[in-house]
Design a protein around this motif. Structure first.
Motif, PDB file in Angstrom:
ATOM      1  N   PRO A 139      44.479  48.852  37.346  1.00 42.27           N
ATOM      2  CA  PRO A 139      44.567  47.384  37.376  1.00 42.27           C
ATOM      3  C   PRO A 139      45.780  46.881  38.161  1.00 42.27           C
ATOM      4  CG  PRO A 139      43.982  48.117  35.178  1.00 42.27           C
ATOM      5  CD  PRO A 139      44.362  49.345  35.953  1.00 42.27           C
ATOM      6  N   ALA A 140      46.927  47.581  37.994  1.00 40.92           N
ATOM      7  CA  ALA A 140      48.122  47.165  38.740  1.00 40.92           C
ATOM      8  C   ALA A 140      47.926  47.371  40.234  1.00 40.92           C
ATOM      9  CB  ALA A 140      49.339  47.957  38.243  1.00 40.92           C
ATOM     10  N   MET A 141      47.204  48.414  40.619  1.00 44.09           N
ATOM     11  CA  MET A 141      46.954  48.669  42.036  1.00 44.09           C
ATOM     12  C   MET A 141      46.039  47.587  42.625  1.00 44.09           C
ATOM     13  SD  MET A 141      46.394  52.760  41.566  1.00 44.09           S
ATOM     14  CE  MET A 141      45.964  53.123  43.263  1.00 44.09           C
ATOM     15  N   VAL A 142      45.067  47.130  41.842  1.00 44.98           N
ATOM     16  CA  VAL A 142      44.163  46.093  42.329  1.00 44.98           C
ATOM     17  C   VAL A 142      44.916  44.783  42.532  1.00 44.98           C
ATOM     18  CG1 VAL A 142      42.129  44.708  41.728  1.00 44.98           C
ATOM     19  CG2 VAL A 142      42.131  47.162  41.299  1.00 44.98           C
ATOM     20  N   ARG A 143      45.903  44.512  41.715  1.00 48.77           N
ATOM     21  CA  ARG A 143      46.680  43.267  41.844  1.00 48.77           C
ATOM     22  C   ARG A 143      47.408  43.181  43.178  1.00 48.77           C
ATOM     23  NH1 ARG A 143      47.826  44.408  36.312  1.00 48.77           N
ATOM     24  NH2 ARG A 143      46.821  42.890  34.919  1.00 48.77           N
ATOM     25  N   ARG A 144      47.614  44.299  43.820  1.00 48.16           N
ATOM     26  CA  ARG A 144      48.345  44.290  45.083  1.00 48.16           C
ATOM     27  C   ARG A 144      47.475  43.828  46.254  1.00 48.16           C
ATOM     28  NH1 ARG A 144      50.133  49.677  43.268  1.00 48.16           N
ATOM     29  NH2 ARG A 144      52.155  49.446  42.232  1.00 48.16           N
ATOM     30  N   ILE A 145      46.162  43.751  46.055  1.00 54.18           N
ATOM     31  CA  ILE A 145      45.285  43.273  47.126  1.00 54.18           C
ATOM     32  C   ILE A 145      45.511  41.775  47.282  1.00 54.18           C
ATOM     33  CG2 ILE A 145      42.890  43.083  47.899  1.00 54.18           C
ATOM     34  CD1 ILE A 145      42.213  45.446  46.125  1.00 54.18           C
ATOM     35  N   GLY A 146      45.790  41.343  48.497  1.00 57.79           N
ATOM     36  CA  GLY A 146      46.189  39.962  48.743  1.00 57.79           C
ATOM     37  C   GLY A 146      45.263  38.896  48.190  1.00 57.79           C
ATOM     38  N   PRO A 147      43.957  38.892  48.532  1.00 58.41           N
ATOM     39  CA  PRO A 147      43.076  37.810  48.080  1.00 58.41           C
ATOM     40  C   PRO A 147      42.728  37.843  46.591  1.00 58.41           C
ATOM     41  CG  PRO A 147      42.229  38.873  50.066  1.00 58.41           C
ATOM     42  CD  PRO A 147      43.311  39.735  49.532  1.00 58.41           C
ATOM     43  N   VAL A 148      43.113  38.919  45.881  1.00 58.55           N
ATOM     44  CA  VAL A 148      42.799  39.019  44.457  1.00 58.55           C
ATOM     45  C   VAL A 148      43.663  38.038  43.679  1.00 58.55           C
ATOM     46  CG1 VAL A 148      42.881  40.495  42.419  1.00 58.55           C
ATOM     47  CG2 VAL A 148      42.003  41.393  44.581  1.00 58.55           C
ATOM     48  N   ARG A 149      43.033  37.186  42.925  1.00 57.43           N
ATOM     49  CA  ARG A 149      43.761  36.158  42.174  1.00 57.43           C
ATOM     50  C   ARG A 149      44.193  36.642  40.801  1.00 57.43           C
ATOM     51  NH1 ARG A 149      39.870  30.897  43.445  1.00 57.43           N
ATOM     52  NH2 ARG A 149      40.442  30.664  45.651  1.00 57.43           N
ATOM     53  N   SER A 150      43.347  37.420  40.136  1.00 56.67           N
ATOM     54  CA  SER A 150      43.681  37.879  38.793  1.00 56.67           C
ATOM     55  C   SER A 150      42.866  39.116  38.469  1.00 56.67           C
ATOM     56  CB  SER A 150      43.412  36.786  37.748  1.00 56.67           C
ATOM     57  OG  SER A 150      42.060  36.363  37.821  1.00 56.67           O
ATOM     58  N   VAL A 151      43.381  39.909  37.542  1.00 54.97           N
ATOM     59  CA  VAL A 151      42.749  41.169  37.152  1.00 54.97           C
ATOM     60  C   VAL A 151      42.849  41.321  35.643  1.00 54.97           C
ATOM     61  CG1 VAL A 151      42.753  43.684  37.422  1.00 54.97           C
ATOM     62  CG2 VAL A 151      43.419  42.234  39.344  1.00 54.97           C
ATOM     63  N   THR A 152      41.799  41.821  35.038  1.00 53.10           N
ATOM     64  CA  THR A 152      41.832  42.181  33.626  1.00 53.10           C
ATOM     65  C   THR A 152      40.950  43.409  33.439  1.00 53.10           C
ATOM     66  OG1 THR A 152      41.630  41.338  31.361  1.00 53.10           O
ATOM     67  CG2 THR A 152      39.869  40.784  32.898  1.00 53.10           C
ATOM     68  N   ALA A 153      40.938  43.969  32.238  1.00 52.58           N
ATOM     69  CA  ALA A 153      40.220  45.224  32.047  1.00 52.58           C
ATOM     70  C   ALA A 153      39.787  45.388  30.600  1.00 52.58           C
ATOM     71  CB  ALA A 153      41.092  46.409  32.472  1.00 52.58           C
ATOM     72  N   THR A 154      38.821  46.277  30.414  1.00 57.16           N
ATOM     73  CA  THR A 154      38.428  46.754  29.090  1.00 57.16           C
ATOM     74  C   THR A 154      38.416  48.273  29.130  1.00 57.16           C
ATOM     75  OG1 THR A 154      36.057  46.701  29.613  1.00 57.16           O
ATOM     76  CG2 THR A 154      37.005  44.731  28.593  1.00 57.16           C
ATOM     77  N   GLY A 155      38.614  48.879  27.979  1.00 53.58           N
ATOM     78  CA  GLY A 155      38.588  50.333  27.877  1.00 53.58           C
ATOM     79  C   GLY A 155      37.692  50.761  26.730  1.00 53.58           C
ATOM     80  N   ARG A 156      36.809  51.701  27.012  1.00 55.74           N
ATOM     81  CA  ARG A 156      35.866  52.141  25.979  1.00 55.74           C
ATOM     82  C   ARG A 156      36.539  53.109  25.015  1.00 55.74           C
ATOM     83  NH1 ARG A 156      29.519  53.460  26.846  1.00 55.74           N
ATOM     84  NH2 ARG A 156      29.047  54.063  24.693  1.00 55.74           N
ATOM     85  N   LEU A 157      36.249  52.920  23.735  1.00 62.45           N
ATOM     86  CA  LEU A 157      36.812  53.762  22.680  1.00 62.45           C
ATOM     87  C   LEU A 157      35.712  54.615  22.057  1.00 62.45           C
ATOM     88  CD1 LEU A 157      38.991  51.032  20.921  1.00 62.45           C
ATOM     89  CD2 LEU A 157      39.679  52.606  22.733  1.00 62.45           C
ATOM     90  N   GLU A 158      36.122  55.698  21.451  1.00 59.55           N
ATOM     91  CA  GLU A 158      35.169  56.586  20.785  1.00 59.55           C
ATOM     92  C   GLU A 158      34.800  56.095  19.386  1.00 59.55           C
ATOM     93  OE1 GLU A 158      33.645  59.047  22.208  1.00 59.55           O
ATOM     94  OE2 GLU A 158      34.743  58.711  24.061  1.00 59.55           O
ATOM     95  N   ALA A 159      35.459  55.069  18.916  1.00 55.10           N
ATOM     96  CA  ALA A 159      35.219  54.574  17.558  1.00 55.10           C
ATOM     97  C   ALA A 159      33.807  54.017  17.416  1.00 55.10           C
ATOM     98  CB  ALA A 159      36.236  53.495  17.212  1.00 55.10           C
TER      99      ALA A 159
END
Length: 397
Positions: A92-112
């Motif tokens: 996610p931090a690497m994607v934020r470095r792309i100039g036209p990208v305005r915002s980034v968020t993420a989800t992570g899958r859990l084994e629960a």
């Protein structure tokens, strides 16, 4: 009387043709209504299918315009050996470095796993996926809460927000109850409405990012990254996302745009609409058969009338025109009713679903053209049969 002095039959004006054809319909009102009903059902079915489909697409387009179509989704693909790939925790931090990208968020899958209580057998999870979610996920995907609140920033207790499908499977319609998640109790603090741009969240149970790390052994690796990009640069950003997220193996990264999935869904809708239109066409053919049957019986019952008109000077063409006009009027009567019924059905369903009511002009025109075609085809044989009757033959039967 010689051919030079033989009187020329009077021509029937269009108004006369209409009055003669309408007179035939008025004499048998019940039979005419039943025959016209067959055509009305066919036209109404076709128009309602097209109208409801067009209205649903208009609502979807309206929602997309409100939510924005600049959302790109990044997910892990498969390795060369067929195993599930993984996204680096820093992606996610690497994607934020792309100039036209305005915002980034993420989800992570859990084994629960998620259960209504601790006594439910382990295999009965209802296909509910547990995801760690960042606090800014809600705005990124255009999600709205149906009830309750969203996950809070920072240290949050054992709380969970359910997608619309997950809440339905667990039998919950409001926040408050607790569910058994990952071997401990979590309180349901919110329920989401269905999310058009991220339907995968509808069947998920969402836990705060930091809470998942503290309570559910989450390692912080994202499984889905959502990015919002400048509208004019969506395709350019899409082209570099895979290499940015995983420079060593960009082929193991899947980049998609939700609107592309929606386009595929629309293609499936068009296939289904084609089948339903086929059924409507069958109903229309059945209605045409009913019109033809009515006109054939009308010719048989009105032999005396036909013979009298022929004896008084009516030509074969005038008799043919009379019955063809009668058939067309019968079909137009059914088609007009079908257009009315189909329009009312479309408007009523759209109002019920709070959609914009859309009835394509080509569907209205097509319904009327189909009606005229059915009337013409159904009336050709009865009209020709009536014109072939000789005056003496018709009067003596």
């Amino acid at each position: 009387m010689s051919a030079l002095t033989r009187p020329v039959p009077a021509r029937l004006a269009p108004g006369d043709v209409f009055r003669v054809g309408a007179a035939g319909l008025r004499t048998r009102p019940l039979r005419i209504v039943l025959s016209a009903l067959g055509i009305a059902i066919g036209i109404a079915a076709m128009l309602a299918v097209v109208g409801i489909s067009a209205s649903s697409r208009a609502e979807l387009d309206r929602s997309l315009r409100a939510l924005g179509t600049n959302l790109l989704t990044v997910a892990p693909g498969s390795t060369f050996t067929g195993e599930q790939a993984h996204l680096p925790p820093e992606s996610p931090a690497m994607v934020r470095r792309i100039g036209p990208v305005r915002s980034v968020t993420a989800t992570g899958r859990l084994e629960a796993k998620v259960y209504r209580n601790e006594y439910i057998p382990a295999g009965q999870t209802g296909s509910i996926v547990v995801l760690a979610a960042r606090a800014d996920l809600l705005g990124h995907v255009g999600a709205r809460l149906a009830a309750g609140r969203w996950l809070t920033e920072g240290v949050d207790g054992p709380t969970v927000v359910l997608g619309a499908g997950s809440a339905r499977r667990l039998g919950l319609d409001s926040p408050g109850p607790r569910i058994w998640l990952g071997g401990r109790w979590f309180g349901v603090v919110g329920i989401l409405e269905p999310i058009p741009l991220a339907p995968e969240l509808d069947s998920a149970a969402l836990v705060g990012w930091s809470a998942a790390q503290r309570m559910l052994d989450f390692d912080g690796s994202p499984t889905t990254i959502y990015t919002r990009t400048a509208d004019a640069s969506v395709e350019e950003v899409r082209a570099v996302l895979a290499a940015t997220v995983n420079p060593q193996a960009p082929n193991e990264v899947k980049v998609s745009r939700p609107s592309d999935a929606l386009s595929a869904a629309r293609a499936a809708d068009r296939t289904l609409n084609g089948m339903l239109l086929g059924l409507g066409a069958v109903a229309l053919i059945v209605g045409g058969v009913g019109v033809a049957n009515t006109m054939v019986i009308s010719v048989l019952e009105r032999r005396a009338e036909i013979g009298l008109r022929r004896a008084l000077g009516a030509t074969r063409g005038q008799i043919r025109l009379q019955f063809l006009c009668e058939s067309l009027l019968l079909a137009i009567l059914g088609g007009g009713a079908g257009v009315l019924f189909g329009s009312v059905a479309t408007a009523g369903y759209a109002w019920y679903r709070s959609w914009p009511a859309v009835i394509p002009g080509w569907a209205l025109a097509g319904g009327l053209v189909a009606t005229i075609a059915v009337g013409a085809v159904a009336g050709l044989y009865p009209a020709a049969a009536a014109a072939r009757l000789a005056p003496t033959e018709a009067l003596t039967r």
